[in-house]
Design a protein around this motif. Structure first.
Motif, mmCIF file in Angstrom:
data_model
loop_
_atom_site.group_PDB
_atom_site.id
_atom_site.type_symbol
_atom_site.label_atom_id
_atom_site.label_comp_id
_atom_site.label_asym_id
_atom_site.label_seq_id
_atom_site.Cartn_x
_atom_site.Cartn_y
_atom_site.Cartn_z
ATOM 1 N N PRO A 203 -50.752 -128.037 -20.541
ATOM 2 C CA PRO A 203 -49.672 -127.067 -20.331
ATOM 3 C C PRO A 203 -48.817 -126.808 -21.573
ATOM 4 O O PRO A 203 -48.248 -127.731 -22.152
ATOM 5 N N LEU A 204 -48.755 -125.543 -21.941
ATOM 6 C CA LEU A 204 -47.975 -125.117 -23.094
ATOM 7 C C LEU A 204 -46.869 -124.142 -22.727
ATOM 8 O O LEU A 204 -45.828 -124.105 -23.386
ATOM 9 N N LEU A 205 -47.099 -123.326 -21.698
ATOM 10 C CA LEU A 205 -46.178 -122.248 -21.343
ATOM 11 C C LEU A 205 -45.387 -122.583 -20.084
ATOM 12 O O LEU A 205 -45.931 -123.141 -19.126
ATOM 13 N N SER A 206 -44.125 -122.194 -20.086
ATOM 14 C CA SER A 206 -43.239 -122.423 -18.936
ATOM 15 C C SER A 206 -43.209 -121.170 -18.073
ATOM 16 O O SER A 206 -42.276 -120.359 -18.152
ATOM 17 N N LEU A 207 -44.230 -121.013 -17.252
ATOM 18 C CA LEU A 207 -44.364 -119.787 -16.460
ATOM 19 C C LEU A 207 -43.739 -119.902 -15.070
ATOM 20 O O LEU A 207 -43.313 -118.895 -14.503
ATOM 21 N N ASP A 208 -43.717 -121.093 -14.515
ATOM 22 C CA ASP A 208 -43.268 -121.278 -13.136
ATOM 23 C C ASP A 208 -41.840 -121.820 -13.115
ATOM 24 O O ASP A 208 -41.481 -122.670 -13.933
ATOM 25 N N ARG A 209 -41.047 -121.355 -12.150
ATOM 26 C CA ARG A 209 -39.634 -121.720 -12.097
ATOM 27 C C ARG A 209 -39.189 -121.939 -10.655
ATOM 28 O O ARG A 209 -39.760 -121.398 -9.713
ATOM 29 N N ILE A 210 -38.104 -122.692 -10.512
ATOM 30 C CA ILE A 210 -37.401 -122.825 -9.237
ATOM 31 C C ILE A 210 -35.918 -122.614 -9.514
ATOM 32 O O ILE A 210 -35.260 -123.448 -10.141
ATOM 33 N N TYR A 211 -35.391 -121.469 -9.070
ATOM 34 C CA TYR A 211 -33.978 -121.143 -9.232
ATOM 35 C C TYR A 211 -33.252 -121.394 -7.914
ATOM 36 O O TYR A 211 -33.839 -121.275 -6.832
ATOM 37 N N PHE A 212 -31.954 -121.707 -7.993
ATOM 38 C CA PHE A 212 -31.212 -121.994 -6.769
ATOM 39 C C PHE A 212 -29.745 -121.631 -6.913
ATOM 40 O O PHE A 212 -29.211 -121.519 -8.022
ATOM 41 N N ARG A 213 -29.106 -121.454 -5.752
ATOM 42 C CA ARG A 213 -27.670 -121.159 -5.682
ATOM 43 C C ARG A 213 -27.129 -121.706 -4.366
ATOM 44 O O ARG A 213 -27.796 -121.614 -3.334
ATOM 45 N N ASN A 214 -25.946 -122.284 -4.401
ATOM 46 C CA ASN A 214 -25.304 -122.846 -3.202
ATOM 47 C C ASN A 214 -26.142 -123.949 -2.563
ATOM 48 O O ASN A 214 -26.119 -124.133 -1.344
ATOM 49 N N CYS A 215 -26.902 -124.657 -3.377
ATOM 50 C CA CYS A 215 -27.635 -125.853 -2.967
ATOM 51 C C CYS A 215 -27.328 -126.937 -4.005
ATOM 52 O O CYS A 215 -26.969 -126.635 -5.145
ATOM 53 N N HIS A 216 -27.515 -128.165 -3.611
ATOM 54 C CA HIS A 216 -27.296 -129.290 -4.524
ATOM 55 C C HIS A 216 -28.643 -129.852 -4.948
ATOM 56 O O HIS A 216 -29.413 -130.324 -4.118
ATOM 57 N N LEU A 217 -28.946 -129.763 -6.241
ATOM 58 C CA LEU A 217 -30.209 -130.285 -6.747
ATOM 59 C C LEU A 217 -30.173 -131.804 -6.777
ATOM 60 O O LEU A 217 -29.314 -132.403 -7.427
ATOM 61 N N LEU A 218 -31.124 -132.424 -6.089
ATOM 62 C CA LEU A 218 -31.195 -133.880 -6.022
ATOM 63 C C LEU A 218 -32.261 -134.451 -6.954
ATOM 64 O O LEU A 218 -32.087 -135.530 -7.516
ATOM 65 N N HIS A 219 -33.364 -133.713 -7.112
ATOM 66 C CA HIS A 219 -34.490 -134.229 -7.896
ATOM 67 C C HIS A 219 -35.444 -133.084 -8.169
ATOM 68 O O HIS A 219 -35.576 -132.158 -7.363
ATOM 69 N N CYS A 220 -36.127 -133.122 -9.308
ATOM 70 C CA CYS A 220 -37.200 -132.166 -9.568
ATOM 71 C C CYS A 220 -38.260 -132.814 -10.449
ATOM 72 O O CYS A 220 -37.961 -133.721 -11.223
ATOM 73 N N GLU A 221 -39.480 -132.354 -10.308
ATOM 74 C CA GLU A 221 -40.565 -132.889 -11.128
ATOM 75 C C GLU A 221 -41.711 -131.891 -11.240
ATOM 76 O O GLU A 221 -41.980 -131.115 -10.319
ATOM 77 N N ARG A 222 -42.338 -131.902 -12.387
ATOM 78 C CA ARG A 222 -43.615 -131.216 -12.563
ATOM 79 C C ARG A 222 -44.694 -132.218 -12.197
ATOM 80 O O ARG A 222 -44.712 -133.335 -12.719
ATOM 81 N N ILE A 223 -45.586 -131.831 -11.311
ATOM 82 C CA ILE A 223 -46.575 -132.775 -10.822
ATOM 83 C C ILE A 223 -47.814 -132.743 -11.710
ATOM 84 O O ILE A 223 -48.457 -131.711 -11.877
ATOM 85 N N SER A 224 -48.123 -133.878 -12.286
ATOM 86 C CA SER A 224 -49.321 -134.001 -13.105
ATOM 87 C C SER A 224 -50.541 -134.097 -12.205
ATOM 88 O O SER A 224 -50.511 -134.760 -11.169
ATOM 89 N N LEU A 225 -51.607 -133.438 -12.579
ATOM 90 C CA LEU A 225 -52.829 -133.452 -11.775
ATOM 91 C C LEU A 225 -53.944 -134.221 -12.476
ATOM 92 O O LEU A 225 -55.118 -134.022 -12.186
ATOM 93 N N VAL A 226 -53.555 -135.135 -13.370
ATOM 94 C CA VAL A 226 -54.548 -135.897 -14.134
ATOM 95 C C VAL A 226 -55.475 -136.677 -13.208
ATOM 96 O O VAL A 226 -56.688 -136.749 -13.445
#
Length: 244
Positions: A203-226
């Motif tokens: 992976p080289l390009l940041s094509l996918d995103r998760i945007y949010f509003r009026n929510c509290h971000l608790l955790h995020c991760e990019r899932i490796s498929l190795v």
């Protein structure tokens, strides 16, 4: 009490592997089940029943785990059609698909679903699943249209999550989504940079995103498929949100 929602966003490449030569939808179904996601935003989902299975891809993936789903048919061709889908463990109050195509070569849609907090039907969370144009001029028009749509259709106080394949390799989408809508991007907030998701093998390009509003971000991760069997050409993203 705060409700926690686990969100997954994934471009599944119409159930084909990275080289577009091998059918891997079974592997994708096993994978998304293991994530334990409550809401799954999918892009490039085949909505017809003509390829190897007797139901649509989003129904096959949803199975008995996600009993509620919405599908937006965007690209139609001789062999069938594909678009975006949202799988949900929570019932939809309503949903719709809006055409945001900017040219005759790329048929794109904005899939909008609304769910409510458990036991609090007045506390709604709006879910927008998108797959934007390959070219910057088209993406800019689409993002401007999304901003107008959100301003007109979604209350400022409501929970809002926009996820999908933005094709935003120039990293310009946030200027509009943050500037006009006050949205934050999960990985930018948590890690200081967007997640690199394409190509999945390196992976080289940041094509996918998760945007949010009026929510509290608790955790995020990019899932490796190795350690996974062959899957799509994109890596999936996950985020946990709390909202009241």
């Amino acid at each position: 009490m705060q409700q926690v929602i686990k969100v997954l966003s994934y471009n599944i490449h119409k159930g084909m592997n990275m080289s577009n030569r091998k059918w891997v939808l079974d592997n994708i179904r096993r994978f998304i089940r293991k994530t334990g996601a409550d809401i799954v935003f999918l892009q490039e989902v085949a909505g017809d029943a003509r390829r190897k299975i007797d139901v649509s891809q989003f129904e096959y993936l949803a199975d008995s785990v996600w009993q509620h789903y919405a599908y937006g048919k965007n690209a139609v061709y001789d062999a069938g059609h594909h678009g975006n889908a949202i799988l949900s463990k929570f019932p939809f109050i309503n949903w719709c698909n809006r055409d945001i195509s900017t040219n005759r070569f790329e048929n794109r849609g904005l899939l909008h679903g609304v769910i409510a907090s458990e036991g609090k039907p007045e506390q709604q969370c709006h879910l927008l699943c998108v797959h934007l144009d390959l070219f910057e001029a088209g993406r800019r028009k689409q993002l401007q249209g999304i901003c107008r749509y959100v301003q007109e259709q979604i209350p400022e106080s409501a929970g809002l999550i926009i996820a999908g394949d933005m094709n935003d390799w120039l990293k310009n989408a946030s200027r509009l989504l943050t500037g006009q809508l006050g949205l934050q991007e999960a990985f930018k907030v948590a890690k200081g940079r967007y997640a690199r998701t394409f190509p999945a093998i390196f992976p080289l390009l940041s094509l996918d995103r998760i945007y949010f509003r009026n929510c509290h971000l608790l955790h995020c991760e990019r899932i490796s498929l190795v350690n996974e069997p062959q899957l799509s050409d994109h890596l999936p993203l996950m985020a946990d949100f709390g909202y009241r």
